[in-house]
Design a protein around this motif. Sequence first.
Motif, PDB file in Angstrom:
ATOM      1  N   MET A 116      62.942  32.422  27.715  1.00  0.00           N
ATOM      2  CA  MET A 116      63.664  32.644  26.458  1.00  0.00           C
ATOM      3  C   MET A 116      65.150  32.374  26.624  1.00  0.00           C
ATOM      4  SD  MET A 116      62.051  33.563  23.603  1.00  0.00           S
ATOM      5  CE  MET A 116      63.166  34.631  22.691  1.00  0.00           C
ATOM      6  N   PHE A 117      65.726  32.907  27.700  1.00  0.00           N
ATOM      7  CA  PHE A 117      67.167  32.721  27.927  1.00  0.00           C
ATOM      8  C   PHE A 117      67.482  31.235  28.101  1.00  0.00           C
ATOM      9  CE2 PHE A 117      71.066  32.510  30.419  1.00  0.00           C
ATOM     10  CZ  PHE A 117      71.880  33.394  29.732  1.00  0.00           C
ATOM     11  N   LYS A 118      66.669  30.553  28.900  1.00  0.00           N
ATOM     12  CA  LYS A 118      66.905  29.129  29.156  1.00  0.00           C
ATOM     13  C   LYS A 118      66.768  28.308  27.874  1.00  0.00           C
ATOM     14  CE  LYS A 118      65.516  29.382  34.001  1.00  0.00           C
ATOM     15  NZ  LYS A 118      64.423  29.162  34.974  1.00  0.00           N
ATOM     16  N   LYS A 119      65.815  28.698  27.018  1.00  0.00           N
ATOM     17  CA  LYS A 119      65.619  27.998  25.750  1.00  0.00           C
ATOM     18  C   LYS A 119      66.818  28.180  24.812  1.00  0.00           C
ATOM     19  CE  LYS A 119      61.794  25.621  25.403  1.00  0.00           C
ATOM     20  NZ  LYS A 119      61.852  24.181  25.020  1.00  0.00           N
ATOM     21  N   VAL A 120      67.333  29.403  24.748  1.00  0.00           N
ATOM     22  CA  VAL A 120      68.506  29.658  23.898  1.00  0.00           C
ATOM     23  C   VAL A 120      69.698  28.849  24.398  1.00  0.00           C
ATOM     24  CG1 VAL A 120      70.171  31.384  23.120  1.00  0.00           C
ATOM     25  CG2 VAL A 120      67.747  31.950  23.141  1.00  0.00           C
ATOM     26  N   LYS A 121      69.885  28.817  25.712  1.00  0.00           N
ATOM     27  CA  LYS A 121      70.985  28.037  26.296  1.00  0.00           C
ATOM     28  C   LYS A 121      70.838  26.552  25.966  1.00  0.00           C
ATOM     29  CE  LYS A 121      73.473  29.057  29.625  1.00  0.00           C
ATOM     30  NZ  LYS A 121      74.925  29.290  29.793  1.00  0.00           N
ATOM     31  N   GLU A 122      69.588  26.092  25.953  1.00  0.00           N
ATOM     32  CA  GLU A 122      69.322  24.669  25.688  1.00  0.00           C
ATOM     33  C   GLU A 122      69.511  24.312  24.220  1.00  0.00           C
ATOM     34  OE1 GLU A 122      65.369  21.808  25.355  1.00  0.00           O
ATOM     35  OE2 GLU A 122      65.256  23.601  26.630  1.00  0.00           O
ATOM     36  N   LEU A 123      69.044  25.183  23.329  1.00  0.00           N
ATOM     37  CA  LEU A 123      68.986  24.842  21.905  1.00  0.00           C
ATOM     38  C   LEU A 123      70.084  25.477  21.056  1.00  0.00           C
ATOM     39  CD1 LEU A 123      65.141  25.418  21.591  1.00  0.00           C
ATOM     40  CD2 LEU A 123      66.267  23.190  21.696  1.00  0.00           C
ATOM     41  N   GLY A 124      70.674  26.562  21.552  1.00  0.00           N
ATOM     42  CA  GLY A 124      71.669  27.278  20.761  1.00  0.00           C
ATOM     43  C   GLY A 124      72.833  27.747  21.602  1.00  0.00           C
ATOM     44  N   TYR A 125      73.119  29.033  21.515  1.00  0.00           N
ATOM     45  CA  TYR A 125      74.274  29.565  22.253  1.00  0.00           C
ATOM     46  C   TYR A 125      74.008  31.008  22.665  1.00  0.00           C
ATOM     47  CZ  TYR A 125      79.070  30.934  23.364  1.00  0.00           C
ATOM     48  OH  TYR A 125      80.194  31.393  24.001  1.00  0.00           O
ATOM     49  N   ALA A 126      74.250  31.306  23.953  1.00  0.00           N
ATOM     50  CA  ALA A 126      74.112  32.670  24.479  1.00  0.00           C
ATOM     51  C   ALA A 126      75.505  33.206  24.784  1.00  0.00           C
ATOM     52  CB  ALA A 126      73.252  32.669  25.743  1.00  0.00           C
ATOM     53  N   ALA A 127      75.890  34.279  24.121  1.00  0.00           N
ATOM     54  CA  ALA A 127      77.231  34.857  24.288  1.00  0.00           C
ATOM     55  C   ALA A 127      77.139  36.181  25.029  1.00  0.00           C
ATOM     56  CB  ALA A 127      77.882  35.068  22.925  1.00  0.00           C
TER      57      ALA A 127
END
Length: 323
Positions: A116-127
């Motif tokens: 999930m974390f890797k997908k968010v980093k790939e497709l969106g933004y993790a703050a």
Amino acid sequence: MQTLTQDMKNHSFKPVYLLYGEEAFLKNSYKNQMKAAVTAGDTMNFNQFEGKGIDVREIISLGDTMPFFAEKRLILVENSGFFKSASEEMASYLSQIPDTTCLIFVESEVDKRSKMFKKVKELGYAAEMERQDMAQLSRWAGTLLSREGKKITGHTMELFLNMTGDDMENIRMELEKLISYTLGREIITDEDVETICTVRTTNKIFDMVAAIVNRQTKKAMDLYEDLLTLKEPPMRILFLIARQFNQLLQVKELMGKGMDKGGISSKLKIPPFAAGKIMPQARTFSREQILSYVNLCVEAEEAVKTGRLNDRMAVELLLTQKY
């Protein structure tokens, strides 16, 4: 966090965001700002989920639903646990989110190795909302005071932050008390801070640890009674004492390796001003002294868990131990 600010300013949103980290105030603040920016107050196209056990298929169904007379549908998901335990279905869906849907996750627990974390980093933004250092907190608190027509010196600000700790929500509440107390006056003084601000539990623990090792039993017991009066459970007090001794031990060992305040702060993930406060205490005590009390804390906790002592008595015996 600049990315979040820029996206809100440009009204150009990524399909998925993750807000995580220790600083709850920042997470809540950016969550509310993002919600307002994406929905513009539209509740018809806003859905919210909270807690573990959320039905992933319901989120997917809503995500695939076109917004009603609006550009975006916002789905806010809080403390789902999706970033700690495997959630293959949710992770797979992130690649298929329609352009008309924005997903925001606000999480307390995050495993950066998770899919999930890797997908968010790939497709969106993790703050990551981290604890702020003293300079950042000073600027922020100074800005809040300035808006209310208040002025404060650097020395008084340092005194204030040493009393409040680095939790931004606590700082905000203490600032409100200060502003009300100094109504009609422009300058906030040391005396104002000392009169009106509540000393954090962690500050009392710091003083208690010093009293324990310096064999100032009465002072340690007085501080303990203060905390009990504030409704702090004895086992939480024991946990905080043990944590403080563990931090002292770690700081002592890192100082022995020649590490400075900045290095210690980074290594232990504590604010620089907290590291600066612990370092002089670590110099005062020998490694053997600190280690002895670390072991005593473990023994006290074990005595409570096995029923040999009640929690209050266990802490009292720890405070009166002589090394």
